[in-house]
Design an enzyme around this catalytic site. Structure first.
Site, mmCIF file in Angstrom:
data_model
loop_
_atom_site.group_PDB
_atom_site.id
_atom_site.type_symbol
_atom_site.label_atom_id
_atom_site.label_comp_id
_atom_site.label_asym_id
_atom_site.label_seq_id
_atom_site.Cartn_x
_atom_site.Cartn_y
_atom_site.Cartn_z
ATOM 1 N N GLY A 101 -0.564 5.443 7.335
ATOM 2 C CA GLY A 101 0.061 5.040 6.080
ATOM 3 C C GLY A 101 0.789 3.717 6.203
ATOM 4 O O GLY A 101 1.936 3.586 5.767
ATOM 5 N N SER A 102 0.110 2.727 6.769
ATOM 6 C CA SER A 102 0.802 1.487 7.142
ATOM 7 C C SER A 102 0.377 0.269 6.330
ATOM 8 O O SER A 102 0.466 -0.865 6.798
ATOM 9 C CB SER A 102 0.596 1.207 8.632
ATOM 10 N N THR A 103 -0.071 0.485 5.097
ATOM 11 C CA THR A 103 -0.441 -0.663 4.274
ATOM 12 C C THR A 103 0.752 -1.226 3.507
ATOM 13 O O THR A 103 0.683 -2.338 2.996
ATOM 14 C CB THR A 103 -1.550 -0.288 3.265
ATOM 15 N N SER A 134 13.109 12.416 7.455
ATOM 16 C CA SER A 134 13.977 11.834 6.434
ATOM 17 C C SER A 134 15.314 12.554 6.466
ATOM 18 O O SER A 134 15.408 13.709 6.915
ATOM 19 C CB SER A 134 13.341 12.003 5.044
ATOM 20 N N ILE A 192 7.620 1.114 5.109
ATOM 21 C CA ILE A 192 8.056 1.316 6.490
ATOM 22 C C ILE A 192 6.879 1.232 7.448
ATOM 23 O O ILE A 192 6.994 0.664 8.533
ATOM 24 C CB ILE A 192 8.765 2.678 6.615
ATOM 25 N N TYR A 241 9.550 18.185 -1.232
ATOM 26 C CA TYR A 241 9.520 17.067 -0.279
ATOM 27 C C TYR A 241 10.427 17.351 0.907
ATOM 28 O O TYR A 241 10.027 17.188 2.073
ATOM 29 C CB TYR A 241 9.958 15.785 -0.985
#
Length: 264
Positions: free
Chosen positions: A14-16, A141, A19, A154
C-alpha cells in the site's frame, strides 16, 4: 546515527500514497532496494517515479496487486519471492456507526488490514529465518488502543495487528528476525490533507489551524496538539527496519503524539 540498508530488499505494501510512500522513500534513501505496491498499475508507476526521484541510485520496482485477497497476496509473492524487509502498511479506514456496518464491511476491513499482513508474513518470514536476518513492521494505530466509537470496525483490526505482530516476534525468537508494530496517530496523509484543505478553503483559514482544531476535538489527549507528517511516521518505520534496531522486537512503537495516556 547513520542508517544503511545497502544490500537489503524491502517490500512496502500500500505504498503509492501517504505513509507507505513516505516509508518507501525513506528506505530507498537509506540504500535499500524497494518494491512499491498498489492496486493499479498507474498508481504504482507514479509512486515508482516519485521514489526514484528522491533516490535515483536505489533499486526500485513496482507490483500492482490487490492485497485484500489471497490471490492478490500470492501475485505479489510470485513476483517477488524473497525479501529482507516487509512493511505491512496497506490498510483502509472510514468512520461509520457500528449499527450501520454490515458483515461484508467487517470482513473487508479484516481481509485488507489484517489478513494481508498475515499472508505475506507467512510467505516471507521462513526465508528471513533461513538467512538469519529480517525485519517485519506492521502498521497499527493509536486507534488499536483507543478504539474510536465512530470506527469500531477499524479499531478492532488495528488491535488484531498488534496481537499478530507480538505473537510473530515471539515465534521468531533467536532467529535474527524482528517483528514490530508502528502506531501512528492522526497523520497528514493524502486523504486527510484533502479533507483539511477543503475545510480550510471554505473557512479561509490555514490547514495547520484546521489540523490543530481536528486534533483538539477528536484526540484531545494529544501532547503535540497537531497532526503528524507522513515523514515523521516513516522515520520510525525506517529505524525499525534498520540494523540498529536489532534489539527492538515485539514492540508497539508509538508515533501518535502522546494521544495514548500511558507511560508504558
Amino acid at each position: 546515527m547513520h542508517i544503511s540498508l545497502e544490500g537489503r530488499n524491502a517490500i512496502i505494501t500500500g505504498s503509492t500514497k501517504g505513509i507507505g510512500l513516505a516509508a518507501a522513500k525513506g528506505l530507498a534513501a537509506a540504500g535499500g532496494s524497494v518494491v512499491v505496491n498498489g492496486r493499479t498499475q498507474e498508481a504504482v508507476d507514479e509512486a515508482v517515479m516519485a521514489v526514484r526521484k528522491m533516490a535515483p541510485d536505489a533499486g526500485i520496482r513496482g507490483v500492482a496487486a490487490d492485497l485484500g485477497t489471497a490471490e492478490g497476496c500470492q501475485a505479489l509473492v510470485d513476483a517477488i519471492p524473497e525479501c529482507d524487509i516487509l512493511v505491512n502498511n496497506v490498510g483502509i479506514f472510514g468512520p461509520e456507526d457500528f449499527f450501520d456496518v454490515p458483515d461484508s464491511e467487517w470482513q473487508r476491513f479484516f481481509d485488507i488490514n489484517v489478513m494481508s499482513g498475515v499472508r505475506l508474513s507467512r510467505a516471507y518470514l521462513p526465508g528471513m529465518e533461513k538467512r538469519n536476518w529480517g525485519r517485519v513492521v506492521f502498521l497499527s494505530s493509536e486507534s488499536g488502543l483507543n478504539i474510536p466509537t465512530e470506527m469500531i470496525h477499524y479499531g478492532f483490526t488495528k488491535t488484531a495487528v498488534l496481537s499478530v505482530a507480538r505473537g510473530l516476534a515471539k515465534r521468531m525468537s533467536a532467529t535474527g528476525v524482528t517483528v514490530n508494530s508502528v502506531l501512528p496517530g492522526p497523520t497528514l496523509s493524502d486523504g486527510v490533507g484533502a479533507m483539511l484543505k477543503e475545510s480550510a478553503e471554505k473557512r479561509g483559514v490555514s490547514m495547520e489551524q484546521v489540523g490543530q482544531e481536528f486534533v483538539r476535538k477528536m484526540r484531545p489527549s494529544s501532547i503535540i496538539q497537531r497532526i503528524a507528517s507522513v515523514e515523521e511516521v516513516a522515520n520510525m518505520i525506517v529505524y525499525a527496519c534498520s540494523e540498529q534496531a536489532s534489539a527492538t522486537t515485539g514492540a508497539a512503537l508509538r508515533v501518535e503524539g502522546g494521544i495514548v495516556d500511558s507511560i508504558a
